[in-house]
Design an enzyme around this catalytic site. Structure first.
Site: not given
Ligand code: KET
Length: 408
Positions: A136, A218, A254
């Site tokens: 990511w 993570d 999510k």
């Molecule tokens: N870790 C991973 C692996 C991840 O895919 C995301 C979010 C996050 C942490 C952080 O999510 P948060 O909203 O801060 O709890 N991924 C999706 C959204 C983004 O990029 O912010 C995505 O990959 O589309």
């Protein structure tokens, strides 16, 4: 000095768009009625609508009917922290029983990673973090900005098999500096959708012990990979049961559909309760000047869902429903790709798990798909499976077949 006409900020250059959220902006700008948003990982229903889970809706009503707008403690809602740790490690985990965890509420997964990284920059002597390749994109930014400057990649995805490069991964890990911070996706690896098998996790754990690595999990997709909260916590629990000290960043974006509420937790697992208490005192010193204390509303919703047996059961059922719909889209897209005669082998679409498929499309193919078919997706070829439905699977498959023929 800058000229008076230009002003003090005239030298500021246009920043690049975000590799993921920038796609969402481009999608919004498009006026084509056929446009399809497969960029950001956010769940959509068969009708293409965001989903507010029923368990969350009911919990939210309970929270609203009993308003409280006071500041939270620096570390957030205590019950939220306890429940989050239990969700990840399990009721009967020795980590929980022996209070070896310092768990604090933070701003979703991203904020939890950031607080954890700043804590490590202050209190952990090794400034090397090992990230899977690919990962990511924000991982590459969070650690150096927090002060963990030495970011290195380990092999993870093998393009030829579209699976895990297990041998390459272990080889890279064995060569890495002792004591490095080892970032691992707890489940549903983003962007590849490829997770280690149980045996492979055991192998990774062995190397982590050998090399005295500090694992940093993570966990942004617990419950989303398999539809089962327990199963998706297998790797975390395997490491914890071995007595590993580690960090864990949890997100409820999510699995509860609480994207905008920014609810998450950071846990540091220490050797014993006394150390964990001192660690918590230091986490406060990271948080207080960063955002003072976390937001109340989303975390209050999570507490209700996790605490109330009825809401908890309902949530689990709805979570399974989301995971099942995503898996259904995998099968359907696979069939449609074959129907459309898309060149290549597509079994990886059904083999990968979690929110995304790593299609294997090249950057020019993605650009072609966006320009001609109005399909918005990240340039690495990742698609968010939740953005698809019955009708759009066929459309996408036809677009992919065309893109591959046009840009071989
Ligand atoms: N870790 C991973 C692996 C991840 O895919 C995301 C979010 C996050 C942490 C952080 O999510 P948060 O909203 O801060 O709890 N991924 C999706 C959204 C983004 O990029 O912010 C995505 O990959 O589309």
């Amino acid at each position: 000095m800058t000229s008076a006409a230009g002003g003090l900020f005239s030298h500021v250059e246009q920043g690049p768009p975000d590799p993921i959220l920038g796609i969402a902006e481009a999608y919004k700008k498009s006026t084509n009625p056929k446009k399809l948003n497969l960029g950001v990982g956010a769940y959509r229903t068969e009708e293409g609508k965001p989903l507010v889970l029923e368990a969350v809706r009911r919990a939210e009503q309970a929270v609203v009917s009993n308003p409280d707008h006071e500041y939270l403690p620096i570390t957030g809602i205590p019950e939220f922290n306890a429940l989050s740790a239990r969700l990840a490690f399990g009721e009967d985990s020795s980590v929980i029983r022996e209070n070896c965890n310092a768990t604090v509420q933070a701003l979703s997964g991203t904020g939890s990673l950031r607080v954890g990284a700043e804590f490590l920059a202050r209190h952990y002597p090794v400034r090397t973090v090992l990230l899977p390749s690919p990962t990511w994109p924000s991982h590459n930014k969070i650690f150096p900005l927090a002060g963990v400057a030495d970011v290195r990649a380990y092999r993870y995805f093998k393009p030829s098999s579209r699976g895990l490069d297990y041998e390459g991964m272990l080889e890279d890990l064995r060569k890495a500096p002792e004591g490095s911070i080892l970032l691992l996706h707890a489940c549903a690896h983003n962007p590849t959708g490829v997770d280690p098998s149980l045996d492979q996790w055991r192998g990774i754990l062995e190397v982590a012990k050998e090399k005295k690595f500090l694992p940093f999990f993570d966990s942004a997709y617990q419950g989303f990979a398999s539809g089962d909260l327990e199963r998706d916590a297998t790797a975390i629990r395997m490491f914890a049961d071995e007595g590993m000290e580690m960090l864990l960043a949890q997100s409820y974006a999510k699995n509860m559909g609480l994207y905008g509420e920014r609810v998450g937790a950071l846990t540091v697992v220490a050797r014993d309760a006394a150390i964990a208490e001192r660690v918590e005192s230091q986490l406060k010193l990271v948080i207080r000047p960063m955002f003072s204390n976390p937001p109340r509303f989303g975390a209050a919703i999570v507490v209700k869902v996790l605490q109330d047996p009825e809401l908890y059961a309902l949530w689990r059922k709805e979570l399974k429903g989301m995971a099942d719909r995503i898996n259904g889209m995998r099968t359907l897209l696979f069939q449609e790709l074959q129907r459309a005669g898309a060149p290549g082998k597509w079994s990886h679409i059904v083999e990968q798990i979690g929110m995304f498929s790593f299609t294997g499309l090249s950057k020019p193919q993605v650009e072609y798909l966006t320009a001609k078919w109005h399909v918005y997706m990240t340039l690495d070829g990742r698609i968010s499976m939740a953005g698809l439905n019955q009708a759009s699977c066929r459309y996408l498959a036809e677009g992919i077949a065309d893109a591959i023929r046009a840009c071989p």
